[in-house]
Design a protein around this motif. Structure first.
Motif, PDB file in Angstrom:
ATOM      1  N   THR A 117       0.696  -1.750  -6.247  1.00 46.99           N
ATOM      2  CA  THR A 117       0.589  -0.478  -5.535  1.00 46.99           C
ATOM      3  C   THR A 117       1.942   0.215  -5.606  1.00 46.99           C
ATOM      4  O   THR A 117       2.836  -0.203  -6.356  1.00 46.99           O
ATOM      5  N   LEU A 152      -4.123   4.437  -6.287  1.00 45.59           N
ATOM      6  CA  LEU A 152      -3.242   3.522  -5.562  1.00 45.59           C
ATOM      7  C   LEU A 152      -2.786   2.340  -6.402  1.00 45.59           C
ATOM      8  O   LEU A 152      -1.601   1.985  -6.402  1.00 45.59           O
ATOM      9  N   GLU A 163      -8.137   1.072  -0.842  1.00 42.93           N
ATOM     10  CA  GLU A 163      -7.577   2.359  -1.278  1.00 42.93           C
ATOM     11  C   GLU A 163      -8.025   3.490  -0.359  1.00 42.93           C
ATOM     12  O   GLU A 163      -7.235   4.361   0.017  1.00 42.93           O
ATOM     13  N   ASN A 202      -5.981   3.587   2.747  1.00 41.72           N
ATOM     14  CA  ASN A 202      -4.522   3.731   2.624  1.00 41.72           C
ATOM     15  C   ASN A 202      -4.088   4.938   1.800  1.00 41.72           C
ATOM     16  O   ASN A 202      -2.975   4.969   1.281  1.00 41.72           O
ATOM     17  N   ARG A 203      -4.963   5.901   1.641  1.00 42.18           N
ATOM     18  CA  ARG A 203      -4.595   7.127   0.931  1.00 42.18           C
ATOM     19  C   ARG A 203      -4.683   8.337   1.858  1.00 42.18           C
ATOM     20  O   ARG A 203      -5.502   8.366   2.769  1.00 42.18           O
TER      21      ARG A 203
END
Length: 357
Positions: free
Chosen positions: A299, A280, A353, A356-357
């Protein structure tokens, strides 16, 4: 109050023991019955402070006797004008290597005083190994910004300039790594990153560079003025110099510049290792030119950048927003940034991370 970690590029984090010492002495410095902020700059007490600060600088950086150490005002930005005023005569020229925003500003001011030849790397995140063959033969000096606060780059090797003096803006990394002062004609640094609070600028200048200012150089911009008066021509930033002296004492207690360099490389490598493995977060700088002091990252979107900055502040990780000219984030890991601050940043990035992945 919950502990916070200050990642600001400047004014920046100060060592906690230094802040505690300032607090302890604030109302009564060295049994004078006065605060340092009240002391006359002509008093014996303050003269001892400024002389001690110079002695510590000379010791920590092994500054030879043929160099002056000056404590000036106006920030590093005023040096953009003072340097050409003192080092360039009419019809003379100098070379400026442009590796970032601050070197561009230095060129703008220097161009008002003389002919400035500029050298710009093709890639802003790669600094080539320059030699005297890349320079103008008539150049009076070569100016570099040795660590770029905004872009997060540094010279892995300083230019080999031959007989042409090298001048360096070291504001954002002085006292963080070992340097050979003898390789430079002049070094300058604003204090508000590694040296202390804002208000004082250090200039380390070879003695033969002093006394050559042009006839129209204002008194207050002439290095010779400050040499003759031991940086006390007018009222200096007394409190900033006092705090800087305490920071220099702290660096010495930590083991000096060599030990600072070991610690700083460890902190930076921790963060770079995470960035290199992250899916990220990314760092755009070539590995050979990565700064140990200022580490930019971003990002895949501005929206995620903003979300991370909000999360970081909630976790007590302050002033991580990147410079407005480049965006993203930036972590400044100056001498006083503790290892646990870097670890908390990495932990927060890792958790963000995962979410948000």
């Amino acid at each position: 109050m919950e502990q916070v970690f200050n990642f600001s590029a400047g004014p920046a984090v100060l060592p906690k023991p230094v802040l505690a010492k300032v607090q302890e002495e604030l109302l009564n410095y060295d049994q004078t019955g006065m605060s340092v902020m009240e002391l006359s700059h002509r008093s014996a007490a303050f003269e001892n402070i400024i002389e001690s600060a110079e002695a510590l600088f000379r010791e920590l950086l092994a500054i030879p006797d043929d160099y002056h150490v000056l404590f000036l005002q106006g920030g590093a930005s005023l040096q953009f004008s003072m340097i050409p005023l003192n080092l360039l005569r009419p019809h003379q020229s100098a070379d400026y290597i442009i590796t970032g925003s601050w070197s561009k500003k230095a060129v703008t001011e220097a161009s008002k005083q003389g002919t400035i030849n500029t050298i710009t790397p093709e890639n802003p995140y790669i600094i080539p190994d320059y030699t005297h063959q890349d320079l103008s033969s008539a150049s009076q000096y070569v100016h570099i910004t040795s660590n770029n606060t905004i872009e997060g780059t540094r010279y892995s090797r300083y230019p080999k300039t031959g007989d042409i003096p090298l001048v360096a803006d070291m504001s954002s990394h002085i006292l963080s790594d070992s340097i050979d002062v003898k390789k430079f004609g002049l070094i300058y640094a604003g204090a508000q990153k590694n040296l202390g609070p804002s208000g004082v600028t250090v200039v380390i200048v070879r003695k033969d560079f002093v006394g050559n200012a042009s006839d129209n150089c204002p008194t207050m911009l002439n290095y010779e003025t400050y040499v003759k008066h031991k940086s006390l021509f007018n009222t200096p930033p007394t409190f900033a110099i006092y705090v800087m002296k305490l920071v220099l004492e702290w660096v010495k207690q930590q083991g000096g510049v060599k030990e600072m360099e070991v610690k700083n490389k460890e902190k930076a490598q921790m963060l770079y290792n995470f960035l290199d493995e992250s899916k990220l977060f990314k760092n755009p700088v070539s590995k050979q030119n990565r700064s140990f002091m200022n580490i930019p990252f971003l990002t895949e979107s501005k929206q995620l950048d903003e979300a991370f900055l909000k999360r970081a502040e909630q976790e007590g990780l302050m002033f991580l927003k990147g410079h407005r000219s480049v965006g993203g984030m930036r972590a400044s890991l100056y001498n006083a940034m503790p290892l646990e601050g870097v670890q908390k940043l990495i932990d927060t990035m890792s958790q963000f991370e995962k979410e948000n992945r």
